[in-house]
Write a protein that holds these residues in place. Structure first.
Motif, PDB file in Angstrom:
ATOM      1  N   SER A   1       0.827  -1.197   0.000  1.00  0.00           N
ATOM      2  CA  SER A   1       0.000   0.000   0.000  1.00  0.00           C
ATOM      3  C   SER A   1       0.870   1.260   0.000  1.00  0.00           C
ATOM      4  CB  SER A   1      -0.928  -0.003   1.220  1.00  0.00           C
ATOM      5  OG  SER A   1      -1.746   1.142   1.231  1.00  0.00           O
ATOM      6  N   VAL A   2       1.942   1.251   0.799  1.00  0.00           N
ATOM      7  CA  VAL A   2       2.875   2.377   0.829  1.00  0.00           C
ATOM      8  C   VAL A   2       3.539   2.549  -0.535  1.00  0.00           C
ATOM      9  CG1 VAL A   2       5.025   3.244   1.819  1.00  0.00           C
ATOM     10  CG2 VAL A   2       3.310   2.190   3.300  1.00  0.00           C
ATOM     11  N   ILE A   3       3.947   1.430  -1.136  1.00  0.00           N
ATOM     12  CA  ILE A   3       4.591   1.481  -2.447  1.00  0.00           C
ATOM     13  C   ILE A   3       3.649   2.056  -3.501  1.00  0.00           C
ATOM     14  CG2 ILE A   3       5.476   0.034  -4.328  1.00  0.00           C
ATOM     15  CD1 ILE A   3       6.552  -1.856  -2.097  1.00  0.00           C
ATOM     16  N   ALA A   4       2.396   1.621  -3.463  1.00  0.00           N
ATOM     17  CA  ALA A   4       1.418   2.063  -4.452  1.00  0.00           C
ATOM     18  C   ALA A   4       1.168   3.571  -4.387  1.00  0.00           C
ATOM     19  CB  ALA A   4       0.103   1.310  -4.255  1.00  0.00           C
ATOM     20  N   HIS A   5       1.271   4.142  -3.196  1.00  0.00           N
ATOM     21  CA  HIS A   5       1.012   5.565  -3.028  1.00  0.00           C
ATOM     22  C   HIS A   5       2.279   6.412  -3.089  1.00  0.00           C
ATOM     23  CE1 HIS A   5      -2.727   3.866  -1.297  1.00  0.00           C
ATOM     24  NE2 HIS A   5      -3.263   4.943  -1.831  1.00  0.00           N
ATOM     25  N   GLY A   6       3.449   5.786  -2.808  1.00  0.00           N
ATOM     26  CA  GLY A   6       4.679   6.578  -2.684  1.00  0.00           C
ATOM     27  C   GLY A   6       5.632   6.523  -3.853  1.00  0.00           C
ATOM     28  N   PHE A   7       5.535   5.487  -4.688  1.00  0.00           N
ATOM     29  CA  PHE A   7       6.473   5.322  -5.803  1.00  0.00           C
ATOM     30  C   PHE A   7       5.722   5.372  -7.124  1.00  0.00           C
ATOM     31  CE2 PHE A   7       8.524   3.292  -2.183  1.00  0.00           C
ATOM     32  CZ  PHE A   7       9.838   3.726  -2.271  1.00  0.00           C
ATOM     33  N   LYS A   8       5.192   6.527  -7.467  1.00  0.00           N
ATOM     34  CA  LYS A   8       4.302   6.652  -8.609  1.00  0.00           C
ATOM     35  C   LYS A   8       5.003   6.462  -9.957  1.00  0.00           C
ATOM     36  CE  LYS A   8       0.328   7.453  -6.635  1.00  0.00           C
ATOM     37  NZ  LYS A   8      -0.809   6.512  -6.820  1.00  0.00           N
ATOM     38  N   CYS A   9       6.351   6.557  -9.973  1.00  0.00           N
ATOM     39  CA  CYS A   9       7.085   6.418 -11.234  1.00  0.00           C
ATOM     40  C   CYS A   9       7.514   4.978 -11.523  1.00  0.00           C
ATOM     41  CB  CYS A   9       8.320   7.322 -11.231  1.00  0.00           C
ATOM     42  SG  CYS A   9       7.953   9.078 -11.189  1.00  0.00           S
ATOM     43  N   LEU A  10       7.192   4.058 -10.628  1.00  0.00           N
ATOM     44  CA  LEU A  10       7.656   2.673 -10.790  1.00  0.00           C
ATOM     45  C   LEU A  10       7.175   2.069 -12.104  1.00  0.00           C
ATOM     46  CD1 LEU A  10       7.456   0.595  -7.478  1.00  0.00           C
ATOM     47  CD2 LEU A  10       9.471   1.496  -8.633  1.00  0.00           C
ATOM     48  N   THR A  11       8.123   1.442 -12.813  1.00  0.00           N
ATOM     49  CA  THR A  11       7.772   0.661 -13.991  1.00  0.00           C
ATOM     50  C   THR A  11       8.062  -0.825 -13.785  1.00  0.00           C
ATOM     51  OG1 THR A  11       9.958   1.042 -14.975  1.00  0.00           O
ATOM     52  CG2 THR A  11       8.190   2.581 -15.566  1.00  0.00           C
ATOM     53  N   LEU A  12       8.906  -1.139 -12.782  1.00  0.00           N
ATOM     54  CA  LEU A  12       9.261  -2.534 -12.516  1.00  0.00           C
ATOM     55  C   LEU A  12       9.218  -2.799 -11.014  1.00  0.00           C
ATOM     56  CD1 LEU A  12      12.111  -4.618 -14.092  1.00  0.00           C
ATOM     57  CD2 LEU A  12      11.922  -4.492 -11.608  1.00  0.00           C
ATOM     58  N   LEU A  13       8.507  -3.848 -10.623  1.00  0.00           N
ATOM     59  CA  LEU A  13       8.404  -4.243  -9.216  1.00  0.00           C
ATOM     60  C   LEU A  13       8.616  -5.751  -9.108  1.00  0.00           C
ATOM     61  CD1 LEU A  13       7.724  -3.589  -6.252  1.00  0.00           C
ATOM     62  CD2 LEU A  13       5.303  -3.890  -6.828  1.00  0.00           C
ATOM     63  N   THR A  14       9.577  -6.141  -8.274  1.00  0.00           N
ATOM     64  CA  THR A  14       9.912  -7.553  -8.102  1.00  0.00           C
ATOM     65  C   THR A  14       9.641  -7.973  -6.666  1.00  0.00           C
ATOM     66  OG1 THR A  14      11.656  -7.320  -9.765  1.00  0.00           O
ATOM     67  CG2 THR A  14      11.702  -9.294  -8.401  1.00  0.00           C
ATOM     68  N   LEU A  15       8.805  -9.009  -6.514  1.00  0.00           N
ATOM     69  CA  LEU A  15       8.379  -9.474  -5.186  1.00  0.00           C
ATOM     70  C   LEU A  15       8.524 -10.988  -5.060  1.00  0.00           C
ATOM     71  CD1 LEU A  15       5.077  -7.373  -5.029  1.00  0.00           C
ATOM     72  CD2 LEU A  15       7.166  -6.878  -3.761  1.00  0.00           C
ATOM     73  N   GLN A  16       9.515 -11.558  -5.683  1.00  0.00           N
ATOM     74  CA  GLN A  16       9.695 -13.014  -5.633  1.00  0.00           C
ATOM     75  C   GLN A  16       9.775 -13.522  -4.194  1.00  0.00           C
ATOM     76  OE1 GLN A  16      12.662 -15.048  -7.950  1.00  0.00           O
ATOM     77  NE2 GLN A  16      12.545 -13.540  -9.587  1.00  0.00           N
ATOM     78  N   ASN A  17       9.063 -14.615  -3.938  1.00  0.00           N
ATOM     79  CA  ASN A  17       9.100 -15.306  -2.640  1.00  0.00           C
ATOM     80  C   ASN A  17       8.602 -14.465  -1.473  1.00  0.00           C
ATOM     81  OD1 ASN A  17      10.389 -17.904  -3.447  1.00  0.00           O
ATOM     82  ND2 ASN A  17      12.035 -16.525  -4.060  1.00  0.00           N
ATOM     83  N   CYS A  18       7.828 -13.427  -1.747  1.00  0.00           N
ATOM     84  CA  CYS A  18       7.219 -12.642  -0.667  1.00  0.00           C
ATOM     85  C   CYS A  18       5.911 -13.334  -0.273  1.00  0.00           C
ATOM     86  CB  CYS A  18       6.980 -11.205  -1.122  1.00  0.00           C
ATOM     87  SG  CYS A  18       8.507 -10.300  -1.443  1.00  0.00           S
ATOM     88  N   LYS A  19       6.039 -14.344   0.561  1.00  0.00           N
ATOM     89  CA  LYS A  19       4.930 -15.255   0.834  1.00  0.00           C
ATOM     90  C   LYS A  19       3.823 -14.635   1.677  1.00  0.00           C
ATOM     91  CE  LYS A  19       7.969 -19.297   0.478  1.00  0.00           C
ATOM     92  NZ  LYS A  19       9.183 -18.535   0.125  1.00  0.00           N
ATOM     93  N   GLY A  20       4.101 -13.484   2.322  1.00  0.00           N
ATOM     94  CA  GLY A  20       3.085 -12.854   3.144  1.00  0.00           C
ATOM     95  C   GLY A  20       2.118 -11.991   2.365  1.00  0.00           C
ATOM     96  N   VAL A  21       2.412 -11.737   1.110  1.00  0.00           N
ATOM     97  CA  VAL A  21       1.581 -10.855   0.287  1.00  0.00           C
ATOM     98  C   VAL A  21       0.303 -11.572  -0.132  1.00  0.00           C
ATOM     99  CG1 VAL A  21       1.465  -9.734  -1.963  1.00  0.00           C
ATOM    100  CG2 VAL A  21       3.501  -9.467  -0.552  1.00  0.00           C
ATOM    101  N   SER A  22      -0.822 -10.867  -0.069  1.00  0.00           N
ATOM    102  CA  SER A  22      -2.104 -11.441  -0.484  1.00  0.00           C
ATOM    103  C   SER A  22      -2.767 -10.544  -1.525  1.00  0.00           C
ATOM    104  CB  SER A  22      -3.032 -11.601   0.730  1.00  0.00           C
ATOM    105  OG  SER A  22      -3.533 -10.341   1.144  1.00  0.00           O
ATOM    106  N   ASP A  23      -3.978 -10.910  -1.917  1.00  0.00           N
ATOM    107  CA  ASP A  23      -4.704 -10.145  -2.931  1.00  0.00           C
ATOM    108  C   ASP A  23      -4.887  -8.683  -2.536  1.00  0.00           C
ATOM    109  OD1 ASP A  23      -4.986 -12.198  -4.759  1.00  0.00           O
ATOM    110  OD2 ASP A  23      -6.913 -12.868  -3.963  1.00  0.00           O
ATOM    111  N   ALA A  24      -5.080  -8.406  -1.254  1.00  0.00           N
ATOM    112  CA  ALA A  24      -5.320  -7.031  -0.814  1.00  0.00           C
ATOM    113  C   ALA A  24      -4.164  -6.111  -1.197  1.00  0.00           C
ATOM    114  CB  ALA A  24      -5.540  -6.999   0.695  1.00  0.00           C
ATOM    115  N   GLY A  25      -2.944  -6.569  -0.985  1.00  0.00           N
ATOM    116  CA  GLY A  25      -1.778  -5.760  -1.329  1.00  0.00           C
ATOM    117  C   GLY A  25      -1.615  -5.593  -2.826  1.00  0.00           C
TER     118      GLY A  25
END
Length: 404
Positions: free
Chosen positions: A89-113
Motif C-alpha cells: 500500500s505504501v509502495i502504491a502511493h509513494g512510488f508513482k514512477c515505478l515501472t518494474l516491481l519484483t516481489l519473488q518469494n514474498c509469501k506474506g503478500v495477499s490479494d489485498a496488497g
C-alpha cells in the motif's frame, strides 16, 4: 564549494551526475553536501531493499523518481515478517514512477496488497510475484485492469491462478510480451486461446508444468503470436504432442528457445519439420525424456540448426552414436556451447569424439549415467576437450541454467 552551488543549476548538476560511469562515483557525489545528496537521490532509478512501511515512506520521499524496486526474499533465508500488504500500500502511493516491481518469494503478500498495486501504479510495465502463493485471480486481475502498459508478468508457483486471469490480461494488457506461468496447473487450452486473442505480441511464454495444457492451447499460441514468439517452455506438459510442434514449425519462424522435456508423445517426424523451419533461429532446445526421439531427428537438428547453442537429449534412450556421424562431412563448425546427453546408454566415447571434432566452442558437457562414457575412457581415446569446457561425469559440477 558555495561558489559552485551558486553557479550551477540543479539541471546542470544532474548533467554532471549523469556523466559519472561507476556506481561508486555516483555515491561519492552525494557526500559533497545536502543539495548534492538530494539530487543524487532523486535521480536514482533502481533500488533493492528490505524495509517496513515506515522506512518505505522515507525511501519514497528520498527516491522520488525511482523506476525499479526489488523487494524479493531469498528462498533459503526469508526474514520475518517480510513484505506485507501494508508495505505494498505504501509502495502504491509513494512510488508513482515505478515501472518494474519484483516481489519473488514474498509469501506474506495477499490479494489485498496486489489490488493496491493495481490501483496505484498505472505506469507499471513489469511485475514479478513468483512464489507469492496466496495470490489469486482477484488480486492479479486488478493489476491487469489498472496496469494496461504491462509488458512482463511472472507468476511461477501461483497455483491458484486460473483462466480468469488470462481473460483479464487479454482484455486489458495488449502490449504483454512476457508471461511466466510455471506450475499454474489450473491454466487450460481455453485460457491460452483467450489470452493470445488480445495479446498477440508475446515473445516469452513459460507454461512449464501446466499439466492441463495440450495441443489446442499451444497451437493457438503459435498461430496468434507467429511473428513475435521466441521462447516457449513446455516442460512436463504431457498432453503436448506432435500437433503442437508441427504448428510451431508452420507459424513460428523466429523461435529461439523451445523446452519440451517430458513431452513423451513427441516424435521424430515433428522435430524434423521444426529443424527445417527454424534452422536459422533455434538456439536452445531441451527435449530430455522425449522417449520417441531417435537418431533420425537428432541428426537433422545438428545438420540444419546452425545457430544451436544448447541441446539437452537426456534420457532419450534410443539415441546412438549414429546421430553424430553426419557431422563428419559437415563443412561448418557447430556453435554448440552446452550439450547434455545424461542417461543415454547407447552413446559412447566415439560419439562424443565426433561432436568434439566439429565443436570447439563447447563449454559444458553432461555425460552423467552414460555407462559407455567415463573419464578414463575419454582419456584413453585421447579426446581433446576445449580448454574452457566443463565435463560433468558424476554430477559434481553446477549446471548452466540456459535450459531451465
Amino acid at each position: 564549494m558555495a561558489a559552485i552551488n551558486e553557479a550551477l543549476t540543479d539541471d546542470e548538476l544532474r548533467s554532471v551526475l549523469a556523466k559519472l560511469e561507476s556506481q561508486r562515483d555516483k555515491e561519492v557525489f552525494g557526500l559533497v553536501c545536502k543539495r548534492w545528496l538530494h539530487l543524487q537521490s532523486t535521480e536514482r532509478k533502481r533500488l533493492s531493499a528490505r524495509a517496513g512501511p515506515h522506512m518505505l515512506r522515507k525511501m519514497a520521499a528520498r527516491f522520488s523518481r525511482l523506476h525499479e524496486l526489488d523487494l524479493s526474499q531469498s528462498i533459503s533465508r526469508s526474514f520475518y515478517p517480510g513484505v506485507t500488504d501494508s508495505d505494498l500500500s505504501v509502495i502504491a502511493h509513494g512510488f508513482k514512477c515505478l515501472t518494474l516491481l519484483t516481489l519473488q518469494n514474498c509469501k506474506g503478500v495477499s490479494d489485498a496488497g496486489i489490488i493496491a498495486i493495481g490501483s496505484g501504479l498505472s505506469s507499471l510495465e513489469s511485475l514479478d510475484v513468483s512464489y507469492c502463493r496466496k495470490l489469486t485471480d482477484k488480486g492479479l486481475s486488478a493489476v491487469a485492469e489498472g496496469c494496461s502498459h504491462l509488458r512482463a508478468l511472472h507468476l511461477a508457483g501461483c497455483k491458484f491462478i486460473t483462466d480468469v486471469l488470462l481473460q483479464a490480461l487479454s482484455k486489458n494488457c495488449h502490449s504483454l510480451q512476457e508471461l511466466g506461468l510455471q506450475g499454474c496447473s489450473n491454466i487450460s487450452d481455453s485460457g491460452l486461446s483467450d489470452l493470445v486473442n488480445g495479446c498477440p505480441q508475446i515473445k516469452f511464454l513459460d507454461i512449464n508444468k501446466c499439466s492441463n495444457v495440450g495441443d489446442i492451447g499451444v497451437s493457438s499460441v503459435s498461430k496468434a503470436c507467429s511473428s513475435s514468439l521466441k521462447t516457449l517452455k513446455l516442460l512436463d506438459c504431457y498432453k503436448v504432442g506432435d500437433e503442437s510442434i508441427i504448428s510451431l514449425a508452420k507459424f513460428c519462424k523466429n523461435l529461439e528457445t523451445l523446452i519440451i522435456g517430458g513431452c513423451r508423445d513427441i516424435s521424430d517426424s515433428s522435430i524434423k519439420l521444426l529443424a527445417f523451419s527454424c534452422q536459422t533461429s533455434l538456439k536452445n532446445l531441451r527435449m530430455d525424456w522425449c522417449l520417441n526421439i531417435t537418431d533420425s531427428s537428432l541428426s537433422c537438428i545438428l545438420a540444419q540448426c546452425r545457430s544451436l547453442e544448447a541441446l539437452d537429449i537426456g534420457c532419450c534412450e534410443e539415441v546412438t552414436d549414429a546421430a553424430f556421424q553426419g557431422l563428419n562431412g559437415a563443412e561448418l563448425e557447430l556453435t554448440l556451447k552446452v550439450l547434455k546427453v545424461s542417461n543415454c546408454p547407447k552413446i559412447s566415447v566415439a560419439g562424443i569424439g565426433m561432436v568434439l571434432e566439429k565443436c570447439q566452442s563447447l563449454e559444458y558437457l553432461d555425460v552423467r549415467s552414460c555407462p559407455q562414457i567415463t573419464k578414463g575412457g575419454c582419456d584413453e581415446a585421447g579426446l581433446q576437450f576445449p580448454q574452457s569446457c566443463k565435463v560433468n561425469f558424476t554430477g559434481s559440477l553446477g549446471e548452466p541454467d540456459v535450459l531451465l
